[in-house]
Motif scaffolding. Structure first.
Motif, short mmCIF file in Angstrom:
data_model
loop_
_atom_site.label_atom_id
_atom_site.label_comp_id
_atom_site.label_asym_id
_atom_site.label_seq_id
_atom_site.Cartn_x
_atom_site.Cartn_y
_atom_site.Cartn_z
N VAL A 179 0.84 -1.21 0.00
CA VAL A 179 0.00 0.00 0.00
C VAL A 179 0.87 1.25 0.00
O VAL A 179 0.68 2.17 -0.80
N GLY A 180 1.85 1.31 0.93
CA GLY A 180 2.80 2.43 0.99
C GLY A 180 2.13 3.79 1.17
O GLY A 180 0.95 3.91 1.50
N GLY A 241 -16.14 -11.19 -5.94
CA GLY A 241 -15.57 -12.43 -6.45
C GLY A 241 -14.94 -13.25 -5.36
O GLY A 241 -15.58 -13.58 -4.36
N ASP A 242 -13.63 -13.52 -5.53
CA ASP A 242 -12.93 -14.36 -4.56
C ASP A 242 -12.18 -13.55 -3.51
O ASP A 242 -11.28 -14.08 -2.85
N GLY A 243 -12.54 -12.27 -3.37
CA GLY A 243 -11.83 -11.44 -2.39
C GLY A 243 -12.69 -10.31 -1.86
O GLY A 243 -13.90 -10.28 -2.07
N ALA A 249 -7.06 2.69 1.91
CA ALA A 249 -5.79 1.99 2.16
C ALA A 249 -5.31 2.13 3.60
O ALA A 249 -4.48 1.34 4.05
N THR A 250 -5.80 3.13 4.33
CA THR A 250 -5.29 3.36 5.68
C THR A 250 -5.60 2.22 6.63
O THR A 250 -4.94 2.08 7.67
N VAL A 251 -6.61 1.39 6.30
CA VAL A 251 -6.91 0.26 7.19
C VAL A 251 -5.73 -0.70 7.27
O VAL A 251 -5.59 -1.43 8.26
N PHE A 252 -4.88 -0.71 6.24
CA PHE A 252 -3.75 -1.62 6.21
C PHE A 252 -2.50 -1.07 6.91
O PHE A 252 -1.53 -1.81 7.11
N THR A 253 -2.50 0.22 7.22
CA THR A 253 -1.28 0.85 7.74
C THR A 253 -1.47 1.60 9.05
O THR A 253 -0.50 2.06 9.63
N ALA A 254 -2.71 1.74 9.52
CA ALA A 254 -2.99 2.64 10.65
C ALA A 254 -2.15 2.32 11.88
O ALA A 254 -1.69 3.23 12.58
N PRO A 286 -2.88 -4.53 -5.48
CA PRO A 286 -3.59 -3.38 -6.07
C PRO A 286 -4.72 -3.86 -6.97
O PRO A 286 -4.62 -4.90 -7.63
N ALA A 287 -5.81 -3.09 -6.99
CA ALA A 287 -6.95 -3.42 -7.84
C ALA A 287 -7.64 -2.12 -8.27
O ALA A 287 -7.43 -1.07 -7.66
N GLN A 288 -8.41 -2.20 -9.32
CA GLN A 288 -9.14 -1.02 -9.76
C GLN A 288 -10.13 -0.60 -8.67
O GLN A 288 -10.95 -1.38 -8.23
N GLY A 289 -10.00 0.65 -8.24
CA GLY A 289 -10.88 1.16 -7.20
C GLY A 289 -10.37 0.93 -5.80
O GLY A 289 -11.08 1.23 -4.84
#
Length: 318
Positions: A179-180, A241-243, A249-254, A286-289
């Motif tokens: 995410v960075g 779909g499968d995810g 993105a802040t949920v991954f780095t907070a 990374p994904a669209q959106g």
């Protein structure tokens, strides 16, 4: 890059030409004919300007207004005021309020002008070197704080959910790196070492409490579909779909980048809690959106995986 240019601001065209002819052998010269033009030049070339010399008496805004602007937005620039003896009071006021390094009397005495500008250029170089050292020092402190926080999360994870905690923290660090885009937010003028250690210890205790509550609410590990639905509810994503597609993105780095002294919240801990619950069997791409979280087989972890994660995060702060 060390700035090297001198910006001279004066509403008299002849003064601009005379200054440039006198000073250009010493350093590259930029000119502007008003305070407004001076602001525009700083906006376009501020990183290249080492010294700002400004006439005081000009139509519209006076020179000290531009010097005040430069002090606020370009503090590394050495600021100088040039003025006639009859306007000495303006120069003294500018010095007393910290707006200028020194003033230069008009009309100029050539050797004195060049000596003053040479000293100002040397001071600008020293300021640039000091600022560069400070930036390096702050980056080093931020890297250490990132490493300390990651290590603390590993210890907290082990304490609250030992089964698969290393794989979970490995994937947490991996997601943060993918995410960075941010660094730990610390007011280093406020925090001394002991106070910061205390704040970080209290932070770890709060995270542990939130993780325990979240893991209790999640219950036993279930099917993949149920796990994805639980993740979407926890972090505000959408099953796709499968995810799970996550826009924020802040949920991954907070837990790595939130400000020192700020009490962690349950939503900030939700992603790590889910990873612990699933033993780290997920990967972020990374994904669209936004970002996609998909189930993934565990990695074979080396003994030094944590040190490696710390080093990678330090080189590319989250």
């Amino acid at each position: 890059m060390t700035p090297t240019k001198i910006l001279y601001v004066d509403d008299e065209a002849m003064a601009l030409k005379y200054f440039e002819r006198l000073v250009s052998p010493l350093a590259p010269v930029l000119t502007a004919g008003s305070v407004e033009e001076g602001r525009a030049v700083l906006l376009a070339h501020g990183a290249d300007v080492a010294v700002l010399v400004c006439d005081q008496r000009m139509p519209g805004e006076r020179g000290n207004e531009l010097l005040r602007h430069a002090r606020e937005y370009y503090p590394g620039i050495v600021r100088m005021l040039t003025t006639a003896y009859s306007e000495l009071g303006d120069a003294i006021e500018a010095i007393n309020t910290g707006e200028i390094y020194r003033y230069i009397n008009k009309p100029w005495e050539l050797e004195s002008l060049r000596a003053d500008l040479k000293n100002a250029l040397e001071l600008a170089v020293l300021r640039s070197e000091r600022d560069s050292l400070m930036r390096d020092r702050l980056l080093a402190q931020q890297s250490r704080l990132l490493a300390n926080r990651l290590a603390a999360l590993l210890m907290v994870g082990s304490a609250v959910y030992a089964d698969g905690h290393e794989q979970a923290l490995h994937r947490y660090a991996e997601a943060a790196r993918v995410v960075g885009g941010a660094e730990p937010m610390v007011d280093w003028n406020r925090w001394d070492h002991a106070d910061l250690l205390q704040a970080e210890a209290q932070r770890g205790a709060a995270i542990a409490a939130h993780l325990r509550d979240a893991l209790q609410a999640l219950g036993p590990r279930g099917e993949v579909g149920d796990a994805l639905s639980a993740l979407a509810r926890s972090i505000g994503g959408e099953v796709s779909g499968d995810g799970v597609l996550v826009a924020n993105a802040t949920v991954f780095t907070a837990l790595l980048v939130s400000p020192a002294g700020e009490t962690p919240t349950a939503p900030q801990c939700a992603w790590l809690a889910w990873l612990l619950w699933q033993g780290g069997h997920a990967r972020v791409t990374p994904a669209q959106g936004g970002w996609m979280v998909r189930p993934a087989a565990p990695d074979a972890l080396r003994e030094d995986w944590l040190a490696d994660a710390m080093e990678r995060l330090g080189k590319n702060p989250v």
